[in-house]
Design an enzyme around this catalytic site. Structure first.
Site, PDB file in Angstrom:
ATOM      1  N   ASP A 103       0.855  -1.193   0.000  1.00 14.99           N
ATOM      2  CA  ASP A 103       0.000   0.000   0.000  1.00 14.99           C
ATOM      3  C   ASP A 103       0.892   1.245   0.000  1.00 14.99           C
ATOM      4  O   ASP A 103       1.703   1.429   0.921  1.00 14.99           O
ATOM      5  CB  ASP A 103      -0.911  -0.002   1.228  1.00 14.99           C
ATOM      6  N   ASN A 111      -3.767  13.423  -3.235  1.00 13.88           N
ATOM      7  CA  ASN A 111      -4.963  13.624  -4.066  1.00 13.88           C
ATOM      8  C   ASN A 111      -5.810  14.775  -3.556  1.00 13.88           C
ATOM      9  O   ASN A 111      -6.339  15.574  -4.339  1.00 13.88           O
ATOM     10  CB  ASN A 111      -5.798  12.340  -4.109  1.00 13.88           C
ATOM     11  N   HIS A 116      -5.860  14.759  -8.241  1.00 10.36           N
ATOM     12  CA  HIS A 116      -5.675  13.358  -8.643  1.00 10.36           C
ATOM     13  C   HIS A 116      -4.634  13.198  -9.749  1.00 10.36           C
ATOM     14  O   HIS A 116      -4.024  12.135  -9.873  1.00 10.36           O
ATOM     15  CB  HIS A 116      -7.014  12.773  -9.090  1.00 10.36           C
ATOM     16  N   ASP A 120      -1.892  10.486  -9.576  1.00 12.36           N
ATOM     17  CA  ASP A 120      -1.689   9.463 -10.609  1.00 12.36           C
ATOM     18  C   ASP A 120      -0.219   9.387 -11.030  1.00 12.36           C
ATOM     19  O   ASP A 120       0.316   8.298 -11.253  1.00 12.36           O
ATOM     20  CB  ASP A 120      -2.554   9.775 -11.828  1.00 12.36           C
ATOM     21  N   ASP A 146      -4.314   2.543  -4.561  1.00 20.27           N
ATOM     22  CA  ASP A 146      -2.883   2.626  -4.237  1.00 20.27           C
ATOM     23  C   ASP A 146      -2.342   1.283  -3.762  1.00 20.27           C
ATOM     24  O   ASP A 146      -1.314   1.229  -3.090  1.00 20.27           O
ATOM     25  CB  ASP A 146      -2.655   3.693  -3.165  1.00 20.27           C
TER      26      ASP A 146
END
Length: 216
Positions: A103, A111, A116, A120, A146
């Site tokens: 993770d 974000n 975002h 990304d 994630d």
């Protein structure tokens, strides 16, 4: 009509010659028309063949794209969850695989604060860094958001733990360091159970790090 007129004026022989000439001319006209029809028909056949070939090519491209989408995560170019799950299912009973549930830390905050698109880009960079450190046979999949799954074929849990510690150390020492939590699992169990065990171990690792634990 010319031939009948000539039979009266110039005699049968000339009339017959003229009639033959007219018939020959009509035959030539018929052959020309027939040839043009054949050419037009062949052209229609060629156009239909080209249309079908183009359609088959589009279908082939769509099939490849579909297979790729099922096998590969579009954003990170890692394997997809579906592919890695099917891979682990195929390995059941053949060889024991260790896995690591990974993770990426801090993505939600990025974000929320930076958008975002920045998040990304972080995901893509994280995946690329992980892949650059993998050895032959190791498989990395993005299984959602994630979260990633790293598969170590024919590897013991202890070896998988050592590999994950080395990966985390390498990622944390980058010029733009990143951090992640992970949990490893190994054993003869159903794939969903194996992933669940690794997921639970990952959450224990995340809690440990939040309490100030080191990255070892």
């Amino acid at each position: 009509a010319d031939s009948i007129f000539c039979m009266i004026k110039v005699g049968n022989i000339v009339a017959i010659l003229l009639a033959a000439g007219n018939l020959l001319l009509l035959l030539l006209i018929f052959l020309i028309i027939r040839q043009k029809w054949i050419i037009a028909r062949e052209r229609r056949v060629e156009e239909e063949y080209e249309r079908l070939a183009a359609e088959r090519a589009r279908e082939q491209i769509m099939r490849i794209e579909l297979e790729t989408s099922l096998k590969q995560d579009a954003m990170t170019r890692c394997f997809s969850r579906r592919y890695i799950t099917e891979y682990l299912q195929k390995m059941q009973g053949k060889e024991t695989c260790s896995i690591a549930f990974i993770d990426l830390d801090g993505l939600k905050k990025i974000n929320d604060e930076k958008g975002h698109q920045v998040g990304d880009q972080l995901l893509i960079r994280f995946a690329e860094e992980l892949k650059s450190h993998l050895t032959q046979g190791e498989l990395l999949a993005r299984i959602g958001g994630d979260e990633f799954l790293l598969v170590f074929p024919n590897t013991t849990l202890e070896t998988a733990e050592e590999r994950m510690k080395a990966l985390r150390n390498a990622i944390s020492r980058l010029e733009e360091p990143m951090s992640f939590s992970y949990g490893a699992a190994c054993g003869e169990m159903e794939v969903d159970d194996l992933i669940r065990v690794a997921d639970e171990a990952m959450y224990r690792d995340k809690k440990r790090l939040k309490k100030g634990g080191d990255l070892r």
